[in-house]
Design a protein around this motif. Structure first.
Motif, PDB file in Angstrom:
ATOM      1  N   VAL A 292       0.856  -1.190   0.000  1.00 41.78           N
ATOM      2  CA  VAL A 292       0.000   0.000   0.000  1.00 41.78           C
ATOM      3  C   VAL A 292       0.893   1.241   0.000  1.00 41.78           C
ATOM      4  O   VAL A 292       1.658   1.459   0.949  1.00 41.78           O
ATOM      5  CB  VAL A 292      -0.954   0.026   1.207  1.00 41.78           C
ATOM      6  CG1 VAL A 292      -1.850   1.266   1.145  1.00 41.78           C
ATOM      7  CG2 VAL A 292      -1.814  -1.238   1.256  1.00 41.78           C
ATOM      8  N   HIS A 293       0.793   2.039  -1.068  1.00 44.19           N
ATOM      9  CA  HIS A 293       1.591   3.248  -1.228  1.00 44.19           C
ATOM     10  C   HIS A 293       0.653   4.435  -1.473  1.00 44.19           C
ATOM     11  O   HIS A 293       0.351   4.779  -2.615  1.00 44.19           O
ATOM     12  CB  HIS A 293       2.538   3.120  -2.438  1.00 44.19           C
ATOM     13  CG  HIS A 293       3.521   2.004  -2.344  1.00 44.19           C
ATOM     14  ND1 HIS A 293       4.196   1.507  -3.457  1.00 44.19           N
ATOM     15  CD2 HIS A 293       3.960   1.276  -1.280  1.00 44.19           C
ATOM     16  CE1 HIS A 293       5.006   0.541  -3.075  1.00 44.19           C
ATOM     17  NE2 HIS A 293       4.885   0.377  -1.769  1.00 44.19           N
ATOM     18  N   PRO A 294       0.171   5.094  -0.434  1.00 44.25           N
ATOM     19  CA  PRO A 294      -0.769   6.208  -0.641  1.00 44.25           C
ATOM     20  C   PRO A 294      -0.097   7.449  -1.227  1.00 44.25           C
ATOM     21  O   PRO A 294       1.100   7.670  -1.076  1.00 44.25           O
ATOM     22  CB  PRO A 294      -1.290   6.488   0.777  1.00 44.25           C
ATOM     23  CG  PRO A 294      -0.241   5.950   1.683  1.00 44.25           C
ATOM     24  CD  PRO A 294       0.376   4.788   0.986  1.00 44.25           C
ATOM     25  N   TRP A 295      -0.921   8.283  -1.876  1.00 47.53           N
ATOM     26  CA  TRP A 295      -0.465   9.534  -2.478  1.00 47.53           C
ATOM     27  C   TRP A 295      -1.410  10.661  -2.073  1.00 47.53           C
ATOM     28  O   TRP A 295      -2.577  10.422  -1.856  1.00 47.53           O
ATOM     29  CB  TRP A 295      -0.405   9.411  -4.008  1.00 47.53           C
ATOM     30  CG  TRP A 295      -1.635   8.824  -4.642  1.00 47.53           C
ATOM     31  CD1 TRP A 295      -1.907   7.495  -4.862  1.00 47.53           C
ATOM     32  CD2 TRP A 295      -2.791   9.521  -5.137  1.00 47.53           C
ATOM     33  NE1 TRP A 295      -3.147   7.322  -5.454  1.00 47.53           N
ATOM     34  CE2 TRP A 295      -3.720   8.553  -5.633  1.00 47.53           C
ATOM     35  CE3 TRP A 295      -3.160  10.876  -5.222  1.00 47.53           C
ATOM     36  CZ2 TRP A 295      -4.960   8.894  -6.190  1.00 47.53           C
ATOM     37  CZ3 TRP A 295      -4.389  11.207  -5.779  1.00 47.53           C
ATOM     38  CH2 TRP A 295      -5.273  10.216  -6.259  1.00 47.53           C
ATOM     39  N   THR A 296      -0.916  11.881  -1.964  1.00 46.37           N
ATOM     40  CA  THR A 296       0.447  12.374  -1.975  1.00 46.37           C
ATOM     41  C   THR A 296       0.609  13.302  -0.782  1.00 46.37           C
ATOM     42  O   THR A 296      -0.237  14.163  -0.541  1.00 46.37           O
ATOM     43  CB  THR A 296       0.749  13.162  -3.259  1.00 46.37           C
ATOM     44  OG1 THR A 296       0.547  12.346  -4.411  1.00 46.37           O
ATOM     45  CG2 THR A 296       2.150  13.744  -3.257  1.00 46.37           C
TER      46      THR A 296
END
Length: 351
Positions: A292-296
């Motif tokens: 999980v890589h949320p932005w920004t």
């Protein structure tokens, strides 16, 4: 090539990430976008100097099929094309992914023509324009050449981890419809520069589904399905992002993708002007085997919850450290940011 050497490190209170087991990666969103015009070599270089683990170029194509780094294929707001009278007749209106855009488009320019242009700050009211006109529009190949030299130097300095690349395919179904598909040049360049296998320091991301599935059929490189709080993939009118975020939907995503890139409100909603408790998304995605890589993350007031703003000026810098800390505590595997130093300082506190 392998992912940055973070294996085996488990800094409390972050739950170990399901696929690499280390502290969250720092993804320089379009480079050091808080200090340099985004998607320029200067922005990428500064982000690496500041401590980013990955740099993120958004990729569009030129008329002659070259991948270049721009936020969008419409370049009126990110270059000085409007100052070039020889290109005045290129201005047009196009419908892309169901939306109307008025401006100049990369697919109507050869690379040689784009070389006449210079990058401009996309958010001039927030970040100033002191560096406008200094930098060229880079090609993806130029980015990879530079990154290879950076990583070679790092390897010679005691085996430092390689800096990864995190390209986004912008409007892939639109580009495919005009016979300029991303997949072949993208995969060709990555292979040329040694990016092979599921542990290569690369993530290929898209808001669409079909091109990620097409890439998966040809490659085992890590893929990230981007999702917004609203709407759905442009190439799948039958599908909403909300459907993809259910437990069943996440399992479907995991059949072709390595991870998920959600809009940050999907991880930490803002309620009554304040960051609320984490949603179940990170835990559910981890159960499906997805990063999980949320932005920004951005430090300007306008991008922060009201409770973390400092003063009334939208461009002033608010309490982004508190926001970062809460995302780290939510157990995410990486974070997109325009402001790498702030994220480095916050991550170092939990090591």
């Amino acid at each position: 090539m392998t992912l940055p050497e973070t294996r085996g490190m488990e800094p409390a209170p972050i739950p170990p990430a399901p696929l690499h087991g280390g502290p969250p990666i720092i993804i320089a969103h379009r480079g050091a976008s808080g200090e340099r015009p985004e998607h320029t070599m200067a922005a990428y270089q500064l982000a690496v100097e500041q401590g980013a683990d990955f740099i993120e170029p958004d990729l569009v194509l030129t008329k002659d099929g070259v991948l270049v780094a721009r936020h969008e294929n419409e370049i009126g707001s990110t270059t000085n094309v409007a100052d070039h009278p020889e290109f005045a007749d290129r201005k047009t209106i196009k419908i892309i992914d169901g939306q109307s855009y008025d401006g100049w488009f990369t697919e109507d320019f050869t690379l040689a023509e784009l070389r006449r242009l210079r990058a401009r700050e996309r958010l001039p009211a927030l970040r100033g324009t002191a560096r406008d006109g200094e930098f060229l529009v880079p090609t993806f190949e130029e980015i990879l050449i530079w990154l290879a030299s950076v990583n070679q130097a790092r390897a010679q300095q005691g085996g430092m981890r390689p800096i990864g690349v995190y390209p986004e395919t912008k409007h892939p179904s639109y580009f495919a419809s005009i016979n300029l598909p991303h997949e072949t040049p993208l995969l060709g360049l990555l292979a040329q520069f040694g990016y092979q296998g599921s542990d290569a320091p690369v993530f290929i991301q898209s808001f669409e589904v079909g091109n990620l599935q097409a890439i998966r059929a040809k490659s085992d490189l890590p893929l990230i399905q981007l999702v917004s709080a609203d709407g759905g993939p442009a190439d799948r009118p039958d599908l909403r992002y909300a459907d993809m975020l259910t437990p069943d939907g996440l399992r479907d995503v995991a059949r072709y993708a390595t991870g998920l890139g959600p809009e940050k409100s999907l991880v930490l909603p803002v309620v009554d002007g304040m960051l609320s408790a984490p949603t179940p998304l990170v835990a559910q995605a981890h159960r499906a085997g997805l990063h999980v890589h949320p932005w920004t993350i951005r430090r300007e007031n306008i991008f922060l919850p009201p409770s973390l703003r400092q003063g009334d000026d939208p461009a002033s810098h608010g309490d982004v450290g508190t926001e970062i800390a809460q995302f780290l505590a939510a157990g995410v595997d990486g974070i997109f940011t325009d402001n790498v130093p702030e994220l480095v300082r916050s991550r170092d506190k939990i090591r």
